[in-house]
Scaffold this motif. Sequence first.
Motif, PDB file in Angstrom:
ATOM      1  N   SER A 122      13.268  34.450 -20.800  1.00 46.57           N
ATOM      2  CA  SER A 122      13.287  33.958 -22.178  1.00 46.57           C
ATOM      3  C   SER A 122      11.984  33.219 -22.439  1.00 46.57           C
ATOM      4  O   SER A 122      11.328  32.732 -21.516  1.00 46.57           O
ATOM      5  N   TRP A 123      11.606  33.131 -23.696  1.00 49.28           N
ATOM      6  CA  TRP A 123      10.313  32.560 -24.094  1.00 49.28           C
ATOM      7  C   TRP A 123      10.518  31.100 -24.477  1.00 49.28           C
ATOM      8  O   TRP A 123      11.215  30.790 -25.428  1.00 49.28           O
ATOM      9  N   ARG A 124       9.891  30.193 -23.732  1.00 43.60           N
ATOM     10  CA  ARG A 124      10.127  28.768 -23.944  1.00 43.60           C
ATOM     11  C   ARG A 124       9.037  28.071 -24.766  1.00 43.60           C
ATOM     12  O   ARG A 124       9.077  26.838 -24.919  1.00 43.60           O
ATOM     13  N   PHE A 125       8.090  28.841 -25.279  1.00 43.89           N
ATOM     14  CA  PHE A 125       7.007  28.231 -26.039  1.00 43.89           C
ATOM     15  C   PHE A 125       7.303  28.279 -27.533  1.00 43.89           C
ATOM     16  O   PHE A 125       8.290  28.852 -27.978  1.00 43.89           O
ATOM     17  N   GLN A 126       6.437  27.675 -28.306  1.00 46.59           N
ATOM     18  CA  GLN A 126       6.627  27.589 -29.753  1.00 46.59           C
ATOM     19  C   GLN A 126       6.026  28.816 -30.443  1.00 46.59           C
ATOM     20  O   GLN A 126       5.144  29.486 -29.896  1.00 46.59           O
ATOM     21  N   PRO A 127       6.492  29.125 -31.670  1.00 46.55           N
ATOM     22  CA  PRO A 127       5.972  30.315 -32.373  1.00 46.55           C
ATOM     23  C   PRO A 127       4.450  30.324 -32.483  1.00 46.55           C
ATOM     24  O   PRO A 127       3.814  31.390 -32.352  1.00 46.55           O
ATOM     25  N   PRO A 207       7.617  18.242 -26.095  1.00 50.84           N
ATOM     26  CA  PRO A 207       7.810  17.285 -27.195  1.00 50.84           C
ATOM     27  C   PRO A 207       8.005  17.944 -28.553  1.00 50.84           C
ATOM     28  O   PRO A 207       8.525  17.322 -29.480  1.00 50.84           O
ATOM     29  N   ARG A 208       7.614  19.202 -28.686  1.00 52.71           N
ATOM     30  CA  ARG A 208       7.769  19.905 -29.960  1.00 52.71           C
ATOM     31  C   ARG A 208       9.166  20.475 -30.146  1.00 52.71           C
ATOM     32  O   ARG A 208       9.510  20.934 -31.243  1.00 52.71           O
ATOM     33  N   SER A 213      13.795  14.604 -25.953  1.00 48.51           N
ATOM     34  CA  SER A 213      13.850  13.139 -25.986  1.00 48.51           C
ATOM     35  C   SER A 213      12.470  12.517 -25.834  1.00 48.51           C
ATOM     36  O   SER A 213      12.330  11.296 -25.824  1.00 48.51           O
ATOM     37  N   LEU A 214      11.434  13.358 -25.722  1.00 48.99           N
ATOM     38  CA  LEU A 214      10.060  12.870 -25.566  1.00 48.99           C
ATOM     39  C   LEU A 214       9.413  12.752 -26.940  1.00 48.99           C
ATOM     40  O   LEU A 214       8.876  13.722 -27.482  1.00 48.99           O
ATOM     41  N   ARG A 215       9.487  11.566 -27.531  1.00 49.52           N
ATOM     42  CA  ARG A 215       8.958  11.334 -28.878  1.00 49.52           C
ATOM     43  C   ARG A 215       7.817  10.317 -28.903  1.00 49.52           C
ATOM     44  O   ARG A 215       7.078  10.236 -29.887  1.00 49.52           O
ATOM     45  N   THR A 216       7.693   9.535 -27.859  1.00 51.04           N
ATOM     46  CA  THR A 216       6.646   8.507 -27.798  1.00 51.04           C
ATOM     47  C   THR A 216       6.008   8.542 -26.408  1.00 51.04           C
ATOM     48  O   THR A 216       6.551   9.137 -25.468  1.00 51.04           O
ATOM     49  N   ASP A 217       4.877   7.847 -26.278  1.00 49.02           N
ATOM     50  CA  ASP A 217       4.248   7.746 -24.966  1.00 49.02           C
ATOM     51  C   ASP A 217       5.179   7.061 -23.967  1.00 49.02           C
ATOM     52  O   ASP A 217       5.206   7.417 -22.783  1.00 49.02           O
ATOM     53  N   GLU A 218       5.954   6.099 -24.429  1.00 44.39           N
ATOM     54  CA  GLU A 218       6.881   5.399 -23.538  1.00 44.39           C
ATOM     55  C   GLU A 218       7.975   6.339 -23.058  1.00 44.39           C
ATOM     56  O   GLU A 218       8.388   6.297 -21.889  1.00 44.39           O
ATOM     57  N   ASP A 219       8.477   7.204 -23.948  1.00 46.58           N
ATOM     58  CA  ASP A 219       9.464   8.203 -23.531  1.00 46.58           C
ATOM     59  C   ASP A 219       8.900   9.073 -22.408  1.00 46.58           C
ATOM     60  O   ASP A 219       9.591   9.373 -21.429  1.00 46.58           O
ATOM     61  N   SER A 237       0.391  13.184 -26.583  1.00 43.02           N
ATOM     62  CA  SER A 237      -0.515  14.175 -27.164  1.00 43.02           C
ATOM     63  C   SER A 237      -1.127  15.059 -26.082  1.00 43.02           C
ATOM     64  O   SER A 237      -1.294  16.273 -26.272  1.00 43.02           O
ATOM     65  N   ASP A 238      -1.451  14.476 -24.938  1.00 45.58           N
ATOM     66  CA  ASP A 238      -2.013  15.258 -23.839  1.00 45.58           C
ATOM     67  C   ASP A 238      -0.973  16.210 -23.252  1.00 45.58           C
ATOM     68  O   ASP A 238      -1.299  17.339 -22.870  1.00 45.58           O
ATOM     69  N   TRP A 239       0.271  15.741 -23.180  1.00 46.19           N
ATOM     70  CA  TRP A 239       1.336  16.591 -22.646  1.00 46.19           C
ATOM     71  C   TRP A 239       1.600  17.777 -23.586  1.00 46.19           C
ATOM     72  O   TRP A 239       1.818  18.900 -23.137  1.00 46.19           O
ATOM     73  N   THR A 240       1.553  17.528 -24.892  1.00 49.01           N
ATOM     74  CA  THR A 240       1.715  18.604 -25.859  1.00 49.01           C
ATOM     75  C   THR A 240       0.596  19.623 -25.718  1.00 49.01           C
ATOM     76  O   THR A 240       0.821  20.844 -25.774  1.00 49.01           O
ATOM     77  N   ASP A 241      -0.622  19.142 -25.527  1.00 54.20           N
ATOM     78  CA  ASP A 241      -1.740  20.059 -25.299  1.00 54.20           C
ATOM     79  C   ASP A 241      -1.524  20.888 -24.039  1.00 54.20           C
ATOM     80  O   ASP A 241      -1.877  22.071 -23.998  1.00 54.20           O
TER      81      ASP A 241
END
Length: 284
Positions: A122-127, A207-208, A213-219, A237-241
């Motif tokens: 299955s494809w786990r990435f975003q469109p 995070p996307r 549950s990952l919405r902030t750097d603290e999360d 932001s780095d994790w999203t990248d």
Amino acid sequence: MTTSPDAWVDLVMITFRRAEYVRMTLPHLLSSIDDRTRVWLWHNGDDADVMSVVDQYRDHPRVHRVHHSPDNVRLRPPTNWLWQEAEGELLGKVDDDCMLEDGWVGRLRAAHAAADLGVLGSWRFQPEDYRPDLAGPKTVELPGGVTLLRNHWVQGSGYLVPRQVVEEVGPLREGQTFTRWCLEVARTGRSNGWLLPFVHEEHLDDPRAPHSSLRTDEDLRRHLPLSAQAHGVTRLSDWTDQMRRSALVVQQASLDLSAYDGWRARGRRLARRAQRALTGRSTW
């Protein structure tokens, strides 16, 4: 050899510490599958909150077996447990931080019945992560109307593989990654990859993802995925990248199997990079 159109499917879900995820993902899994699918539950460790969730579903009609390992034995033993003891024609695994679209088993089952395939994921990435310019040259039309984005490995969640393939290639060996195991499947001449249109998997550590549950750097720091640890990532932001880069890795990966020969340092680096991209894990 193809599988039966009405093949029985056996799936293992491995749980660990994320009770807030298991409360979503386990009932979702049980509601997303059909009546020819059995779920095997394996809990690693002694997290009482997670065990309480698992216990609620012990008697669910689609739960076939439940196993508790007091120690965190990670992924290889529970995967092999299913592969060696299940009787279904198709075998798979769903991680406790993932949710698949309704009807996903039926779509993958139908593709396996139409063509002699290896591991379908299955494809786990975003469109927006899909790149037709990269994926196009790796996309093939197969018998039975199956369109496949080929890649020699997929992630170890939300996949189906014929039991016959598992019997031919063998179980996961000590120190062997699922990525390397998929490469062995590819060397049998079977195609691995993702159906098009994609069967979608929501990976909650992206995070996307809507239910992440990952919405902030603290999360992120509180629930740091292993891949983020490996890359020294501490900012959301780095994790999203990193998630975006992971999608590029699999779409750019070579279909030349010689590029992944074990004795080639470049091949080993590619395999490790691919595994971290898809699973967030570096060892099994």
